[in-house]
Design a protein around this motif. Sequence first.
Motif, PDB file in Angstrom:
ATOM      1  N   SER A 100       0.850  -1.045  -0.103  1.00 60.83           N
ATOM      2  CA  SER A 100       0.082   0.004  -0.118  1.00 60.83           C
ATOM      3  C   SER A 100       0.954   1.291  -0.042  1.00 60.83           C
ATOM      4  CB  SER A 100      -0.854  -0.013   1.250  1.00 60.83           C
ATOM      5  OG  SER A 100      -0.182   0.148   2.390  1.00 60.83           O
ATOM      6  N   PRO A 101       0.534   2.162  -0.792  1.00 59.25           N
ATOM      7  CA  PRO A 101       1.140   3.407  -0.846  1.00 59.25           C
ATOM      8  C   PRO A 101       1.527   4.252   0.676  1.00 59.25           C
ATOM      9  CG  PRO A 101      -1.080   3.756  -1.756  1.00 59.25           C
ATOM     10  CD  PRO A 101      -0.745   2.459  -1.465  1.00 59.25           C
ATOM     11  N   PRO A 102       2.576   4.631   1.012  1.00 58.81           N
ATOM     12  CA  PRO A 102       2.636   5.517   2.220  1.00 58.81           C
ATOM     13  C   PRO A 102       1.640   6.713   2.380  1.00 58.81           C
ATOM     14  CG  PRO A 102       4.378   6.244   0.895  1.00 58.81           C
ATOM     15  CD  PRO A 102       3.824   5.067   0.150  1.00 58.81           C
ATOM     16  N   ARG A 103       1.015   6.701   3.516  1.00 54.66           N
ATOM     17  CA  ARG A 103       0.288   8.094   3.651  1.00 54.66           C
ATOM     18  C   ARG A 103       0.910   9.210   4.278  1.00 54.66           C
ATOM     19  NH1 ARG A 103      -4.750   5.037   7.412  1.00 54.66           N
ATOM     20  NH2 ARG A 103      -5.451   3.953   5.728  1.00 54.66           N
ATOM     21  N   GLN A 104       0.143  10.331   3.897  1.00 56.99           N
ATOM     22  CA  GLN A 104       0.934  11.476   4.287  1.00 56.99           C
ATOM     23  C   GLN A 104       0.976  11.622   5.874  1.00 56.99           C
ATOM     24  OE1 GLN A 104      -0.990  14.612   2.043  1.00 56.99           O
ATOM     25  NE2 GLN A 104      -0.525  13.702   0.209  1.00 56.99           N
ATOM     26  N   PRO A 105       1.969  12.412   6.210  1.00 56.72           N
ATOM     27  CA  PRO A 105       1.853  12.662   7.790  1.00 56.72           C
ATOM     28  C   PRO A 105       0.783  13.698   8.268  1.00 56.72           C
ATOM     29  CG  PRO A 105       3.675  13.853   6.680  1.00 56.72           C
ATOM     30  CD  PRO A 105       3.362  12.942   5.686  1.00 56.72           C
ATOM     31  N   ARG A 106       0.353  13.514   9.435  1.00 55.27           N
ATOM     32  CA  ARG A 106      -0.477  14.317   9.892  1.00 55.27           C
ATOM     33  C   ARG A 106      -0.315  16.018   9.986  1.00 55.27           C
ATOM     34  NH1 ARG A 106      -5.129  13.715  12.904  1.00 55.27           N
ATOM     35  NH2 ARG A 106      -5.995  15.411  14.253  1.00 55.27           N
ATOM     36  N   LEU A 107      -1.016  16.737   9.572  1.00 60.08           N
ATOM     37  CA  LEU A 107      -0.848  18.186   9.615  1.00 60.08           C
ATOM     38  C   LEU A 107      -0.606  18.637  10.864  1.00 60.08           C
ATOM     39  CD1 LEU A 107       0.306  20.050   7.198  1.00 60.08           C
ATOM     40  CD2 LEU A 107      -2.356  20.947   7.486  1.00 60.08           C
ATOM     41  N   ALA A 108       0.505  18.775  11.351  1.00 61.19           N
ATOM     42  CA  ALA A 108       0.667  19.266  13.049  1.00 61.19           C
ATOM     43  C   ALA A 108       0.249  20.736  13.350  1.00 61.19           C
ATOM     44  CB  ALA A 108       2.148  19.051  13.476  1.00 61.19           C
ATOM     45  N   SER A 109       0.208  21.386  12.444  1.00 63.37           N
ATOM     46  CA  SER A 109      -0.503  22.934  12.624  1.00 63.37           C
ATOM     47  C   SER A 109      -1.749  22.872  12.864  1.00 63.37           C
ATOM     48  CB  SER A 109       0.148  23.694  11.391  1.00 63.37           C
ATOM     49  OG  SER A 109      -0.511  23.308  10.191  1.00 63.37           O
ATOM     50  N   LEU A 110      -2.525  21.861  12.398  1.00 64.89           N
ATOM     51  CA  LEU A 110      -4.066  22.101  12.738  1.00 64.89           C
ATOM     52  C   LEU A 110      -4.110  21.755  14.144  1.00 64.89           C
ATOM     53  CD1 LEU A 110      -5.456  19.691   9.835  1.00 64.89           C
ATOM     54  CD2 LEU A 110      -5.911  22.275  10.277  1.00 64.89           C
ATOM     55  N   ASP A 111      -3.522  20.659  14.740  1.00 67.79           N
ATOM     56  CA  ASP A 111      -3.613  20.423  16.094  1.00 67.79           C
ATOM     57  C   ASP A 111      -2.792  21.783  16.983  1.00 67.79           C
ATOM     58  OD1 ASP A 111      -4.630  17.997  15.646  1.00 67.79           O
ATOM     59  OD2 ASP A 111      -2.791  17.069  15.309  1.00 67.79           O
ATOM     60  N   VAL A 112      -1.787  22.221  16.796  1.00 68.02           N
ATOM     61  CA  VAL A 112      -1.305  23.392  17.482  1.00 68.02           C
ATOM     62  C   VAL A 112      -2.168  24.404  17.608  1.00 68.02           C
ATOM     63  CG1 VAL A 112       0.694  24.906  17.497  1.00 68.02           C
ATOM     64  CG2 VAL A 112       1.065  22.332  16.806  1.00 68.02           C
ATOM     65  N   PHE A 113      -2.779  24.589  16.468  1.00 62.90           N
ATOM     66  CA  PHE A 113      -3.862  25.926  16.272  1.00 62.90           C
ATOM     67  C   PHE A 113      -5.132  25.402  17.165  1.00 62.90           C
ATOM     68  CE2 PHE A 113      -7.236  28.237  14.592  1.00 62.90           C
ATOM     69  CZ  PHE A 113      -6.860  29.567  14.206  1.00 62.90           C
ATOM     70  N   ARG A 114      -5.485  24.295  16.947  1.00 65.57           N
ATOM     71  CA  ARG A 114      -6.683  24.036  18.218  1.00 65.57           C
ATOM     72  C   ARG A 114      -6.358  24.030  19.242  1.00 65.57           C
ATOM     73  NH1 ARG A 114      -7.317  19.637  15.938  1.00 65.57           N
ATOM     74  NH2 ARG A 114      -8.689  19.763  14.262  1.00 65.57           N
ATOM     75  N   GLY A 115      -5.199  23.476  19.812  1.00 70.68           N
ATOM     76  CA  GLY A 115      -4.679  23.617  21.062  1.00 70.68           C
ATOM     77  C   GLY A 115      -4.408  25.107  21.619  1.00 70.68           C
ATOM     78  N   LEU A 116      -3.989  25.698  20.752  1.00 64.88           N
ATOM     79  CA  LEU A 116      -3.538  27.311  21.195  1.00 64.88           C
ATOM     80  C   LEU A 116      -4.993  28.132  21.509  1.00 64.88           C
ATOM     81  CD1 LEU A 116      -1.823  29.745  21.478  1.00 64.88           C
ATOM     82  CD2 LEU A 116      -1.931  30.238  19.124  1.00 64.88           C
ATOM     83  N   THR A 117      -6.207  27.589  20.785  1.00 67.62           N
ATOM     84  CA  THR A 117      -7.499  28.171  20.980  1.00 67.62           C
ATOM     85  C   THR A 117      -7.958  27.691  22.328  1.00 67.62           C
ATOM     86  OG1 THR A 117      -7.868  28.074  18.649  1.00 67.62           O
ATOM     87  CG2 THR A 117      -9.653  28.411  19.921  1.00 67.62           C
ATOM     88  N   VAL A 454       2.918  20.714  23.547  1.00 62.97           N
ATOM     89  CA  VAL A 454       1.995  20.686  24.699  1.00 62.97           C
ATOM     90  C   VAL A 454       0.686  21.327  23.861  1.00 62.97           C
ATOM     91  CG1 VAL A 454       1.085  21.752  26.573  1.00 62.97           C
ATOM     92  CG2 VAL A 454       3.354  21.159  26.271  1.00 62.97           C
ATOM     93  N   LEU A 455       0.786  22.150  23.078  1.00 60.56           N
ATOM     94  CA  LEU A 455      -0.250  22.480  22.255  1.00 60.56           C
ATOM     95  C   LEU A 455      -0.809  21.630  21.488  1.00 60.56           C
ATOM     96  CD1 LEU A 455       0.675  26.303  21.627  1.00 60.56           C
ATOM     97  CD2 LEU A 455      -0.915  25.406  23.342  1.00 60.56           C
ATOM     98  N   GLU A 456      -0.029  20.778  20.849  1.00 64.03           N
ATOM     99  CA  GLU A 456      -0.594  19.886  19.832  1.00 64.03           C
ATOM    100  C   GLU A 456      -1.363  18.820  20.686  1.00 64.03           C
ATOM    101  OE1 GLU A 456       1.478  16.677  16.598  1.00 64.03           O
ATOM    102  OE2 GLU A 456       2.624  18.276  17.494  1.00 64.03           O
ATOM    103  N   TRP A 457      -0.879  18.359  21.787  1.00 66.90           N
ATOM    104  CA  TRP A 457      -1.540  17.333  22.651  1.00 66.90           C
ATOM    105  C   TRP A 457      -2.950  17.965  23.118  1.00 66.90           C
ATOM    106  CZ3 TRP A 457      -3.729  17.479  27.526  1.00 66.90           C
ATOM    107  CH2 TRP A 457      -4.035  16.221  28.025  1.00 66.90           C
ATOM    108  N   MET A 458      -2.831  19.192  23.308  1.00 68.50           N
ATOM    109  CA  MET A 458      -4.114  19.652  23.619  1.00 68.50           C
ATOM    110  C   MET A 458      -5.077  19.690  22.357  1.00 68.50           C
ATOM    111  SD  MET A 458      -2.940  22.909  26.116  1.00 68.50           S
ATOM    112  CE  MET A 458      -4.533  23.489  26.381  1.00 68.50           C
ATOM    113  N   GLY A 459      -4.661  20.242  21.408  1.00 70.44           N
ATOM    114  CA  GLY A 459      -5.404  19.964  20.168  1.00 70.44           C
ATOM    115  C   GLY A 459      -6.073  18.896  19.842  1.00 70.44           C
ATOM    116  N   LEU A 460      -5.268  17.949  20.379  1.00 68.70           N
ATOM    117  CA  LEU A 460      -5.832  16.277  19.685  1.00 68.70           C
ATOM    118  C   LEU A 460      -6.967  16.015  20.811  1.00 68.70           C
ATOM    119  CD1 LEU A 460      -2.363  14.492  19.234  1.00 68.70           C
ATOM    120  CD2 LEU A 460      -4.043  14.783  17.696  1.00 68.70           C
TER     121      LEU A 460
END
Length: 499
Positions: A100-117, A454-460
Amino acid sequence: MERNNWRLITEGWAVLSYQSKHTCICIRKLHHSINKIHSLSSFISHPMGKKMLNNDNNNHQDSEMVIQISKSSPSLKPNDEQDPLILPSSNSKLSHHQHSPPRQPRLASLDVFRGLTVALMILVDDAGGILPAINHSPWNGLTLADFVMPFFLFIVGVSLGLTYKNLSFSTVATRKAVLRALKLFVIGLFLQGGFFHGINDLVYGVDIAKIRWMGILQRIAIAYLVAALCEIWLKANDRVSSVLSLWKKYRFQWATSMVLTAIYLSLLYGLYVPDWQYENPVETSSSAHRIFSVKCGVRGDTGPACNVVGMVDRKIFGVQHLYKKPIYSRTKQCSINSPDYGPLPLDAPSWCQAPFDPEALLSSVMAVVTCLIGLHYGHIIVHFKDHRDRMRNFVILSSSLAVLGLALDLFGMHINKPLYTFSYVCVTAGAAGILFAAIYFMVDVSGYRRITSVLEWMGLHALLIYILIACNLLPVILQGFYWKRPENNILRLIGIGKK
């Protein structure tokens, strides 16, 4: 001796016979191949043979192109809302014949932005009482707390653009989107409908006749559902090769945003608001109520008392189902401690204590527009792979929105969070886009991911943190454990709650 010589002669003859036999077979095969080549050359020289050969080459090239496209476009689960871009599993087992083709990595900026919010939300909730300047604006204007809601809606839209980029079954995706929105709405109704009475009150339960129907999660659920349906059903099959073609592909979604904005503005400035009244309980009596009358009889008013947003809620839900602690009670007309809550002035108007929902039904229409703007940022990520192209589109769109919002405020359409005005949508969406572009450049382009872990974890875990902390569910649970008397609970021990 003669016997040994005879044996060697016999073995040599056998080997020679075997080699001669295979040599003859090879000669026959070579002759057969030469005949095939001669026949093929005769066929190619024929006009019909040339035509069939050209068609076969074209089919071979098309098959190679399909293989290359399938390899260059890794599949994404269409309905994985929680993980729009998923990291490949380290223990996945691939068969020997199928890779199977490799999947693209998760966009970390999404989680960081959500965690910052989420962090910003906790900050303004806990420190807003101490620093009223960062708390929600009493009416017109913009403070730090007023960015939280549009930031959440913006990132929901961005995530939807990535979630549904490869969609197989629209009906299945629609059913799942409806179920998700319904679950989120029910959770919001349970947490903010009045079931929990907050800190310092061990009683729980809500009178259905007074339940609050709208709230933060309810508004997010509505915006998510409309944006998801737009992404599932309202996009063309055009190929995106430029900014113009990107807008053309999603022209129906932009048309939806314009229609929603036109409906909101026409109702806000066109509907007639008559006089109205409400009841408030008398503090010295548990059963007596005092009736307040509010004089309006106007159109297009955007003040606290006579706006259409409040009127629509009063007509549809009833005044008893609205938020009992209105934001405008912190204005100068209604509080001597403005911009904080405080006692009423002697000449306070009659509407100061009237219920008003900051997450109203009509203003939620513009919340959907914020989510659709975030959806366009997700489209930019999907269709433009170069970091410079993405950053350029982010900055241009964000700056344009912010300038438009400030210009509208300058010409009289005030930035107002309770009404969720169009100028407020533009300014906050532009600010969200600029902040997201900065986080994207820092985390996903430059690779500074460790300092935002830390912000990435909060976003998740944004929903869990919101339920436990922002909705006071964790403090309510903790104060349920006390020593002999309810006042001797854990919260009082650490200095939270009334003494």
